[in-house]
Structures are given as structure tokens and as C-alpha cells.
Design a protein around this motif. Structure first.
Motif, PDB file in Angstrom:
ATOM      1  N   ASP A  89       0.837  -1.245  -0.044  1.00 17.76           N
ATOM      2  CA  ASP A  89      -0.133  -0.018   0.088  1.00 17.76           C
ATOM      3  C   ASP A  89       0.738   1.250  -0.056  1.00 17.76           C
ATOM      4  O   ASP A  89       0.723   2.252  -0.763  1.00 17.76           O
TER       5      ASP A  89
ATOM      6  N   SER B 264      -2.045  -4.571  -5.581  1.00 17.21           N
ATOM      7  CA  SER B 264      -1.925  -3.308  -5.378  1.00 17.21           C
ATOM      8  C   SER B 264      -1.539  -2.265  -6.327  1.00 17.21           C
ATOM      9  O   SER B 264      -2.326  -1.387  -6.714  1.00 17.21           O
TER      10      SER B 264
ATOM     11  N   THR C 191      -4.429   0.251  -7.184  1.00 26.12           N
ATOM     12  CA  THR C 191      -4.244   1.601  -6.747  1.00 26.12           C
ATOM     13  C   THR C 191      -4.327   2.723  -7.645  1.00 26.12           C
ATOM     14  O   THR C 191      -4.676   3.906  -7.446  1.00 26.12           O
TER      15      THR C 191
END
Length: 485
Positions: free
Chosen positions: A258, A337, A341
Motif C-alpha cells: 500500500d 496493489s 491503486t
């Protein structure tokens, strides 16, 4: 885009990476010290109320921060308007949770949550004060200043948290650490910023930004609720200890997946907003963002997957060993991710907040279905099921984007094929090594080092342009810093 603008982006990405690495290292070691002193149950209690804190942050922001960044000619009045709206919302939301605290405690059958919520949620008001400062930093790409201030606040609050944990304050040490971190950062942001509040409010500015931000508010609200959906489910269906293990496994993975993707994502949104009328330039920038992000995230997650057990035993002791399989599942999900993202800042930067809402709604529906299917198989399968949810969401929304603006987001996958192959080979080598090494310390360090060497060697042979591009970006950053001096 001009050469000057390109250098500014490279400079921002570099400082964003410095911030992430520094904060990662600081929080990693501080988290280890505190986790050795506390129990999984302590982390589980914080995990329960973090669910509601995350939702409250969405209301506090209400999409105005992103709207300010996306607005091409935002000025002083716009900044004042955003600040006042966020502050009023922050106070209102905190007051609501003050009265809801006993209800939350009864729901989880944990009486201590009443006082924890009322104290911990002071962060809501503090965060409302920081929205406009963080938005100005992102809009102007002032990531160097934010990096320095964030590291200072993380180190200071970390030391405070360790002292509290050693003093036997238990779960309160986590509360004090978080509140002090946000407070220190708030003070530093305002003391180093030229922007000052003038109490000039524009209803016209509020309406124009809300027209854009309303969809982001709805999208962020639904997205946050369902990002916390698994945590909420685990806290209710299992126990504070189980949620604490879930939290610790997720924290280790998220520090890599993240945060590294977040660095590029933070720069990505304002950059795309500036070049939103040039789709070809948007395509080039997105390919670069995703390629560099995967280059960093994939091998680190692979190493974490292989060395999870010896790392947990050495760093956190045997009492945390039950989180190892959960951590490994999170590492697999974390591979999605970078792709997932970046899709949201792309949509937001192009001004299509409704599409961002579509992405969020798709993920939410997928997570509900995932829990219904995976619940009987156990928590590990629920975590792994999220990989399929994110993958399907990226594919579905990418097809929508391609139909609307003729940009096939999925083509970015071809640019990271050698990163994926190198990661797979390194993982195989590391897994075989860990199986033949008996010493727990050697199990941690030897596979990690060998995996790193294998990964870089394969990348160097197969995709040397990727490494040369990173070196060029770093050299540009140093050249820019020398010129600034």
C-alpha cells in the motif's frame, strides 16, 4: 509535458519514496518494540475502532481535498472554503461518535471501547485541520517538505508510544502514539506553510467543488466501508485476538504494497489532473508509474512471503506466530496493489469521479460475495478471495475506460512482464532455500539476500531499460537538488 515539469515529477516521486522508506523503517522498528510489549488483543481493540475512524475520515474530507487539487485555478478563497467546511464536518462527526461510543462497545461486547472511542476519535478533528495543507502539498508537488515533517512526527510519536508501552499502559499506548503523531504533524504543517486562514468563505466555490467531490465522497465512503469490511467481519465473527493477528499480518504487507503504491499514487493524481487533456501523455505517465511501482513492490512482497515465519518469530516472538499464514495470504493479494491503486487516481485526475464510484461499487459487491463464499473455509480463504475481487474490478473498469476515452489500461500489464517473471523465479529460489536451512536467523537473511540478487540479475538481463530509467530519475533528482542549492 515540459522538461521542467518532468523533472518536478521525478523529484516528487523520489521524495515520496524517501518519505515512504523512512516512515516504513521508523514504524517498522517502533511497531516491533511495541508489539513485543503488547498482546494481539490490544491490537484487536484498536482494529475494531479503526473501522469507524476510517469512515469518519471520509466524511471529514468529503471529497473537497481532491476537488481542490483537481481544480485548475484554485486560489486562496478556495483553500479557505475547504478548510472551514472540513473543520465543521470534523467537529460534527466527532460529536456524533461521542454519543455512538456505547453502541459500538455493545456491538463488539467490549465495554472498554466506549472510552477508547471518545479519546481516540479526537484524531477526527485533528485530521480535519490537515486536509487543506495536505491538498496544497499534493497540488504543488511539495513532497520534500512533507517527507521531512512526516518522518519527524513518526519518530517523535513512536518514542512516546514505546515509553507508554514500557510504562504498562497497554492499549492506551497505541492511542497516545496515534494522537501524538497526528498532532505533531499538524503543528509542523502549519508552522512551515505560507498559507494562512483568512475566514473568507465562498458558497460558489463550495458548490463547484462539491459537484466534483460529491461523487468522490460517495465513492470514498462506500470504498472505505468495504475496505474495512473484512476487519469488521473478523472483529464481530471471531475475537479481539484473531483480529489482532489479522491486523499485524496486514500491517506488514501494507507497509510494502500500500505505501509504495501510495507514493506513486499521491503524485499520480495531481500529475494526471494537470495533463488530463492529453490522453497520449496520460498513457505514458501511467505506464511509468505502474512499471516503477511493480518493480519495487513485487520482489519485496515475494521476500516477505518466503521469510514470514522466521521474521515473525525473531521480531515479535512465538506469541504472534499464528499470523504467519495470514501474512502470506496478504502478500499474494498485495500483488494487485499497484494495478488497483493507480486506477482510482487515473479516474479522478481525468475528472471522471462517477467512474471512480463505479470501481468502488464493483469492489464492494465483490467483497460481499467473497465473504459469503469463503466464510466456511476460513479466514485465509477470505483474504485470498480478495485477489480475485480486485482483479475482476480492474478488468471491468479498464474495459469501461477503454470504451469511453480509448485508453486500454490493461496494456500496462505487458510492461511489467519481466518484473513478474523475475519475481516468480526469485520466489522459487527463496522457497527452496528456506526449506533446507534449519537455523531461524539464516532462514530470515539468506533467502532474502539470494532472492534480491536473483531478481535484480534477471531484470538486468531481460529488461535493462527499467533499471536505467530508475537510475536516470535518481540522477535527475540529485542534479535538481544541487541546482536548488
Amino acid at each position: 509535458m515540459s522538461t521542467v515539469a518532468g523533472k518536478k515529477i521525478a523529484h516528487s516521486v523520489s521524495w515520496g519514496m524517501i518519505e515512504t522508506l523512512s516512515v516504513y523503517i521508523v514504524r517498522f522498528f517502533i511497531g516491533i518494540v511495541i508489539a513485543r510489549l503488547l498482546t494481539p488483543g490490544d491490537y484487536g481493540l484498536i482494529g475494531m475502532i479503526t473501522i469507524f475512524l476510517s469512515v469518519s475520515d471520509v466524511f471529514v474530507n468529503a471529497g473537497f481535498g481532491q476537488a481542490y487539487i483537481q481544480k485548475k485555478n484554485a486560489g486562496q478563497v478556495d483553500a479557505n472554503t475547504v478548510f472551514l467546511i472540513n473543520f465543521i464536518l470534523g467537529c460534527t462527526v466527532y460529536a456524533a461518535f461521542w454519543f455512538l461510543a456505547p453502541v459500538i462497545a455493545d456491538f463488539f461486547n467490549q465495554p472498554i471501547l466506549t472510552i477508547l472511542v471518545r479519546v481516540f476519535f479526537v484524531i477526527i478533528i485533528i485530521n480535519s485541520l490537515n486536509v487543506i495543507q495536505q491538498s496544497i502539498i499534493r497540488k504543488e508537488l511539495q513532497f520534500k517538505r512533507r517527507a521531512i515533517l512526516t518522518v519527524i512526527s513518526s519518530v517523535t510519536s513512536g518514542v512516546i508510544g514505546i515509553v507508554c508501552a514500557y510504562s504498562g499502559l497497554g492499549v492506551w499506548s497505541l492511542v497516545i502514539q496515534q494522537i501524538s503523531s497526528k498532532t505533531i504533524l499538524c503543528i509542523l504543517l502549519y508552522s512551515t506553510s505560507p498559507w494562512r486562514l483568512t475566514f473568507r468563505f465562498s458558497s460558489e466555490s463550495a458548490r463547484s467543488m462539491f459537484g466534483y467531490g460529491a461523487w468522490l465522497l460517495l465513492s470514498n465512503l462506500i470504498g472505505t466501508i468495504f475496505n474495512q469490511f473484512y476487519r469488521f467481519f473478523v472483529g464481530k465473527a471471531y475475537s479481539p485476538d484473531k483480529l489482532g493477528l489479522y491486523e499485524r499480518g496486514h500491517q506488514f504487507e501494507s507497509m510494502i504494497a500500500d505505501t509504495f503504491s501510495w507514493v506513486f499514487g499521491q503524485v499520480c493524481f495531481p500529475v494526471i489532473a494537470k495533463i488530463q487533456d492529453d490522453i497520449e501523455e496520460v498513457r505514458r505517465k501511467m505506464n511509468g508509474f505502474i512499471r516503477f511501482s511493480c518493480f519495487v513492490v513485487f520482489p519485496l512482497l515475494a521476500i516477505l512471503f518466503v521469510v514470514a515465519k522466521p521474521m515473525i518469530i525473531i521480531l515479535l516472538t512465538e506469541k504472534w506466530v499464528a499470523c504467519v499464514p495470514l501474512l502470506q495470504c496478504f502478500c499474494v493479494v498485495g500483488l494487485m496493489s499497484p494495478l488497483y491503486t493507480f486506477l482510482s487516481p487515473l479516474l479522478q485526475g481525468l475528472g471522471h469521479s462517477r467512474w471512480d464510484m463505479t470501481l468502488t461499487a464493483f469492489v464492494c459487491a465483490g467483497r460481499i460475495i467473497n465473504v459469503c463464499i469463503s466464510y466456511n473455509f476460513g479466514l485465509q480463504y477470505i483474504i485470498l478471495g480478495d485477489f480475485a475481487v480486485l482483479l475482476l474490478a480492474v478488468v471491468a473498469v479498464s474495459l469501461l475506460v477503454n470504451r469511453k476515452i480509448h485508453y486500454n489500461y490493461l496494456t500496462t500489464v505487458f510492461g511489467i512482464k519481466w518484473v513478474m517473471i523475475s519475481t516468480l523465479l526469485a520466489t522459487l529460489v527463496g522457497w527452496l532455500l528456506s526449506g533446507v536451512i534449519a537455523n531461524v536467523y539464516l532462514q530470515l537473511f539468506v533467502p532474502a539476500v539470494v532472492m534480491g540478487i536473483v531478481y535484480l540479475a534477471v531484470i538486468y538481463v531481460a529488461d535493462r531499460t527499467l533499471i536505467s530509467s530508475l537510475v536516470t530519475m535518481i540522477l535527475k533528482k540529485k542534479k535538481n537538488e544541487n541546482a536548488d542549492r
